[in-house]
Scaffold this motif. Structure first.
Motif, short mmCIF file in Angstrom:
data_model
loop_
_atom_site.label_atom_id
_atom_site.label_comp_id
_atom_site.label_asym_id
_atom_site.label_seq_id
_atom_site.Cartn_x
_atom_site.Cartn_y
_atom_site.Cartn_z
N GLN A 46 28.74 32.59 39.86
CA GLN A 46 30.26 34.06 38.89
C GLN A 46 31.95 33.64 38.87
O GLN A 46 31.80 32.49 39.94
CB GLN A 46 30.25 35.52 40.22
N ASN A 47 32.21 33.91 37.69
CA ASN A 47 33.65 32.57 37.39
C ASN A 47 35.22 33.70 38.35
O ASN A 47 36.18 32.65 38.17
CB ASN A 47 34.36 32.45 36.27
N SER A 48 35.43 34.55 39.11
CA SER A 48 35.92 35.04 39.62
C SER A 48 35.98 34.42 41.16
O SER A 48 35.47 35.22 42.42
CB SER A 48 35.77 36.50 39.68
N ILE A 49 36.86 33.75 41.63
CA ILE A 49 36.48 32.83 42.77
C ILE A 49 38.06 33.47 43.70
O ILE A 49 39.34 33.76 42.78
CB ILE A 49 37.58 31.05 42.75
N LYS A 50 38.33 34.50 44.33
CA LYS A 50 39.06 35.12 44.98
C LYS A 50 39.63 35.09 46.68
O LYS A 50 40.36 35.01 47.13
CB LYS A 50 38.96 36.77 45.13
N SER A 64 33.70 35.44 46.01
CA SER A 64 33.43 36.16 44.37
C SER A 64 32.94 37.66 44.14
O SER A 64 32.56 37.91 45.40
CB SER A 64 32.74 34.99 43.46
N GLU A 65 32.99 38.11 43.22
CA GLU A 65 32.23 39.03 43.22
C GLU A 65 30.45 39.00 43.46
O GLU A 65 30.14 40.23 42.53
CB GLU A 65 32.60 39.54 41.66
N GLY A 305 40.74 28.33 42.78
CA GLY A 305 40.41 29.34 42.53
C GLY A 305 41.02 30.07 41.38
O GLY A 305 41.81 30.52 41.56
#
Length: 1011
Positions: A46-50, A64-65, A305
């Protein structure tokens, strides 16, 4: 400035390939940095890095999610699908360190925690307040927590904000105060500090920092101090009023400041102040939605990220690439020549000054392709073209002249005698004649590709078809057979006796003192097309190829020359280290050169690649090696200390993992499978695509999988790990089967023994019956023989005794009357001998039957011998013999008197028969071991040597051909047998015609002489 800084990256991991790609000006405007970009197209779920952080083993974790993601480097991402069963949601919202061990925690949206440790992700029952010290209950209801900046929702201004301090505790920030627990105290401390922006506070190294300006910060200490600290370093280059954004990462306890498209890292110095270091410039964080940053100092890499664009990996270029500039679009370089004025001249009239700035020479750009430049014999610069040689002033400001190049020369060399040699495609080797200003042809070769001085009036001449040694004095050439058919690319002269040779498609070699050594290639075979070679100050050789640049320790190469089991290690550099193409150039002289400042310069198809060799930091894996997965026949097994699998498996795949963020080409991991009955073998490489080893067949029992990973350039620089494998045995290999088999074999052996014993017992009973029958028969025979003996004694012995006595009386009467015929005396003696002989035979028969109960007593030897002498006295005198008894009176032996009497009787009988007018003597000799040597000797006719040998042997032999039973005599045979009965060792000494001596060794009781 151009915006493109990277092209598509060569990949060796198809499933997890990361690549360079063209970036627009919003991504990076500074070409001193290299950026790798990873999205869901490269393995990210997934492309959302938190959040980004590292665990205790050095593995990099992303949240990520789609849950936590482990990043092992080089585009390898690992997700943990098994967490879905214990998590209500995979959406992660925070990543932080905390707790007594500084563990790394990922927190889901429903506040469930996942511990990230030892390279594994495991759900936990702990809560946020189990990880951090919870503040007072009065604040619990309104308390908001934060673990990173920038804040996901900066517009929200919480009443009370809990900020972790990086040590497992934290501070509470409100609009007008700061609350915390001082060191070694239980009650909270509160200080007045009004503020309008709670997102300006960060926890750092156990302290609370308030960053409201670029060059200083307010620091809240746990000892109740509040200080104002300056921020020095690279940030000072920005105006003080520059707008900035704080990037704070509690997962790595790192603090960054982003301003003017530049990211700076803040660190605390030894004096309590803060310093800033520029990590990257030209990257637009806002447009790329950068949410978090993590810096890895050991690798010099920055991980960023993005909320929408995945993961960015940023590093500085280690190599500098020189281009000719926009005025000359072709940046393919070959030869390089350093001129006296400091300019670095290359082909096609392109030169670079000491600062790397290009200078284009129009009058050379207009000329044909230029293969070689060198300061010639006349002091001018000679530039070799295909058929001409340009003569240019050393200052590059004037074309002096043009001369013919009939040899099509591309290479030149000055030998040790300052002779100038040239050669090229025509295969003609020429020497310059200064007095005639012309070249003289000295030899003919295949097309010449390199010339190098060999010393001792010799040249190495490399060609497209072999390497030759040319004698400059005699103009003779000799081909080196090891290079037959090989195209020589370059020759690096280390010393007069050591030359390193590179070839095209055949690798590189060492020629030393007439010995040629071929070296193994790298694992991808890139060194087959080797171009140039240079040696740095640390003893490393740098080799350019068509597929990148290599570095190898020269001592490892020399060690391989002596022992070819010591394979050298080649460190590999490709585009990811900072040059524009992996394809370097060669086929020129000089090829690579060392610049006055110590930098190396290598030509490539896209610029001159220059670097400082001592400043290049090699990156090797340094973390632990872990067992990351076990797949048995396409089914995942749990990872544990000992891997247990059944015997009937088809394929076992074991995955190894280690954190490494350098080039995968330099990741050398090997393994050996050993067991107690299997010695160590050769180290085998892992499958480079995913670091796995596959096993298709293995014997049952316990095995060890030994894994080693290179961690440095030295031959002994390895990390080791051991994993245990147990193959379940087949039914016939199990302990219970062995016990059952042993039991069956034991019962079978017992049954065989029982049956055999019963058979033997039956046979013994039959044998006993037969023995009893035979014994009864023998007993009857014995009783008959006893009666016969008694009969002989009564019927023969008694009459003979009477006759002997009668003849004795007659002899006495005849003597008294004075008339005693000799014949009467002979008859008397004969009858007397017959009587005694029969008496001895009777005794002998009785002894033969009762030899097993023969009694030994103290026997007076003198008396026994004298009684037998008295029997033979008359017979001996009648033959003119004299018998002497030399046995001392009182000599006692432990023996049987009857057997001794029979022995002496038979020997005296033999002596009397075979001695005429001689002496017969009985004597003894005392020995030290309480035995005596008892002997009877005569002066008779003696015995043959064959007879002597026969009697002296323990076992009876066939009688000699020259004797018969009559001549050998049964008397001695009886004597020898009877001697055995009394344990007397008999020996015989005789000389034919000189008499005979028969001796016995008897055990003595005592010897006493009586006068």
């Amino acid at each position: 400035m151009t915006s493109s800084i990277a092209s598509i990256k060569n990949s060796i991991f198809p499933a997890f390939a990361a690549f360079f790609f063209s970036l627009n000006a919003t991504l990076a405007a500074d070409e001193t940095f290299i950026i790798d970009h990873y999205t869901d197209e490269h393995g990210l779920p997934q492309n959302s890095i938190k959040g980004i952080g590292q665990d205790n083993l050095g593995f990099l974790w992303l949240i990520s999610e789609k849950g936590p993601i482990r990043y092992d480097g080089n585009g390898q991402f690992r997700t943990f699908d098994n967490l879905s069963a214990s998590l209500r949601t995979d959406r992660m919202m925070a990543l932080y360190q905390g707790g007594p061990g500084g563990e790394l925690w990922a927190q889901a949206e429903n506040d469930t925690l996942v511990m990230l440790k030892d390279g594994q992700a495991v759900t936990s029952a702990d809560t946020f307040w189990d990880v951090f010290e919870k503040p007072g209950p009065a604040l619990a209801e309104t308390l908001v927590t934060t673990t990173r900046l920038p804040a996901p929702y900066p517009e929200a201004l919480p009443e009370c904000l809990f900020i972790p301090d990086g040590t497992g505790s934290g501070f509470v920030v409100s609009k007008d105060s700061i609350s915390f627990t001082p060191h070694h105290q239980k009650t909270a401390h509160r200080c007045y500090f009004p503020n309008k922006n709670p997102w300006g506070f960060v926890g750092f190294q156990g302290k609370l920092l308030y960053l409201n300006q670029l060059r200083s910060c307010v620091v809240f200490h746990r000892d109740n101090r509040i200080t104002q600290e300056e921020i020095g370093g690279d940030l000072l280059s920005l105006p003080a009023n520059t707008h900035f954004t704080i990037y704070w990462n509690t997962a790595s306890n790192q603090l960054f400041v982003y301003a003017e498209k530049k990211l700076y890292r803040l660190t605390e110095d030894g004096n309590g102040g803060f310093s800033s270091t520029l990590l990257v410039s030209g990257l637009d964080f806002k447009k790329n939605a950068i949410t978090t940053a993590h810096y890895m100092p050991s690798q010099g890499k920055l991980f960023l990220g993005s909320a929408t664009k995945g993961l960015f990996v940023v590093q500085k270029r280690h190599f500098n690439t020189l281009h000719s500039g926009v005025d000359y679009p072709n940046n393919t370089f070959y030869n390089q020549t350093l001129l006296p004025n400091g300019l670095l001249l290359t082909n096609e009239g392109r030169a670079f000054d000491r600062k790397g700035q290009p200078h284009l020479l129009p009058f050379l750009q207009e000329k044909k392709h230029q293969y070689h430049q060198v300061i010639g014999p006349d002091g001018n610069l000679w530039i070799f073209q295909w058929d001409t040689i340009l003569l240019v002033s050393p200052q590059l400001n004037q074309l002096i002249g043009i001369r013919q190049n009939p040899a099509l020369a591309k290479f030149s060399d000055w030998d040790e005698n300052s002779n100038f040699w040239i050669g090229g495609d025509a295969g003609i080797l020429q020497k310059y004649q200064a007095d005639r200003d012309s070249f003289l042809t000295m030899g003919s070769f295949p097309a010449i590709t390199y010339i190098e001085d060999r010393g001792l009036q010799e040249l190495y001449v490399g060609t497209e078809n072999g390497l030759f040694v040319f004698n400059t004095l005699h103009c003779t050439k000799k081909e080196i057979p090891e290079f037959a058919g090989k195209t020589i690319r370059s020759i690096y002269k280390e010393s007069a006796s050591r030359h390193w040779i590179t070839t095209y498609q055949q690798g590189f070699f060492l020629c030393e003192n007439g010995e040629v050594t071929a070296f193994p290639l790298d694992k991808n075979g890139y060194l087959a097309t080797s171009h140039c070679m240079l040696e740095d100050a640390r003893g490393f050789l740098w080799i350019s190829t068509n597929k990148g640049l290599f570095k190898v320790n020269k001592q490892q190469l020399l060690a391989y020359k002596k022992d070819q089991t010591k394979v050298p290690f080649y460190f590999y550099y490709d585009k990811r280290w900072g040059f524009n193409t992996n394809e370097f150039n060669g086929g020129c002289k000089p090829c690579a050169i060392k610049l006055p400042d110590g930098n190396f310069s290598f030509p490539s198809l896209d610029g001159l690649v220059q670097f400082t060799p001592d400043a290049i930091n090699d990156h090797f894996p340094s973390g632990d090696i872990i067992l990351d997965g076990v797949i048995l026949d396409k089914k995942n097994l749990p990872t544990q200390d000992t891997i247990c699998i059944p015997q009937d498996f088809s394929r076992l795949d074991i995955k190894i993992a280690t954190p490494f963020y350098g080039s995968p080409h330099n990741m050398e991991i090997e393994y050996i499978v050993t067991s107690e009955d299997k010695p160590k073998g050769n180290w085998l490489p892992l499958n480079g695509a995913d670091n796995t080893l596959s096993i298709n067949e293995l014997s049952s029992g316990s095995h060890d999988i030994l894994v080693r990973m290179r961690k440095g350039m030295d031959a002994r620089d390895f990390n080791y790990a051991t994993f245990h494998l147990y193959i379940q045995p087949l039914f016939h290999e199990t302990t219970w089967f062995t016990l059952l088999l042993c039991t069956i074999l034991g019962l079978a052996i017992w049954l065989i023994i029982a049956l055999r014993t019963r058979f033997i017992l039956n046979q013994n009973r039959l044998l006993v019956h037969k023995v009893n029958e035979r014994t009864h028969i023998l007993k009857s025979q014995y009783e008959w023989q006893q009666r016969l003996s008694t009969s002989i004694t009564h019927d023969i012995k008694a009459p003979l005794n009477y006759v002997v006595k009668a003849l004795g009386n007659i002899q006495d009467i005849a003597k008294a009357e004075g008339f005693l015929p000799r014949e009467m005396e002979q008859i008397y003696l004969s009858i007397k001998n017959i009587y005694h002989y029969s008496n001895n035979l009777t005794k002998l028969a009785k002894l033969m039957l009762t030899s097993d109960v023969l009694e030994f007593t103290d026997v007076p030897l003198y008396q026994v011998a004298q009684r037998q002498i008295d029997i033979f006295k008359s017979a001996a005198e009648s033959r003119g013999n004299t018998v002497h008894n030399h046995v001392p009176i009182g000599t006692i032996v432990h023996s049987n008197a009857d057997v001794l009497a029979v022995i002496i009787h038979n020997l005296l009988d033999n002596a009397t028969k075979f001695t005429q007018n001689g002496e017969i003597e009985i004597d003894v000799a005392y020995r030290a071991d309480m035995t005596i040597l008892f002997s009877i000797s005569d002066t008779g006719v003696g015995l043959y040597p064959e007879q002597i040998h026969y009697y002296n042997e323990m076992n009876k032999e066939k009688l000699p051909a020259r004797t018969d039973e009559k001549s050998i005599g049964f008397g001695l045979l009886l004597v020898k047998d009877m001697a055995r009965f009394i344990n007397a060792e008999m020996s015989l000494h005789s000389v034919l015609g000189g008499g005979t001596t028969v001796s016995f060794i008897l055990h003595m009781v005592h010897a006493k002489s009586v006068d």
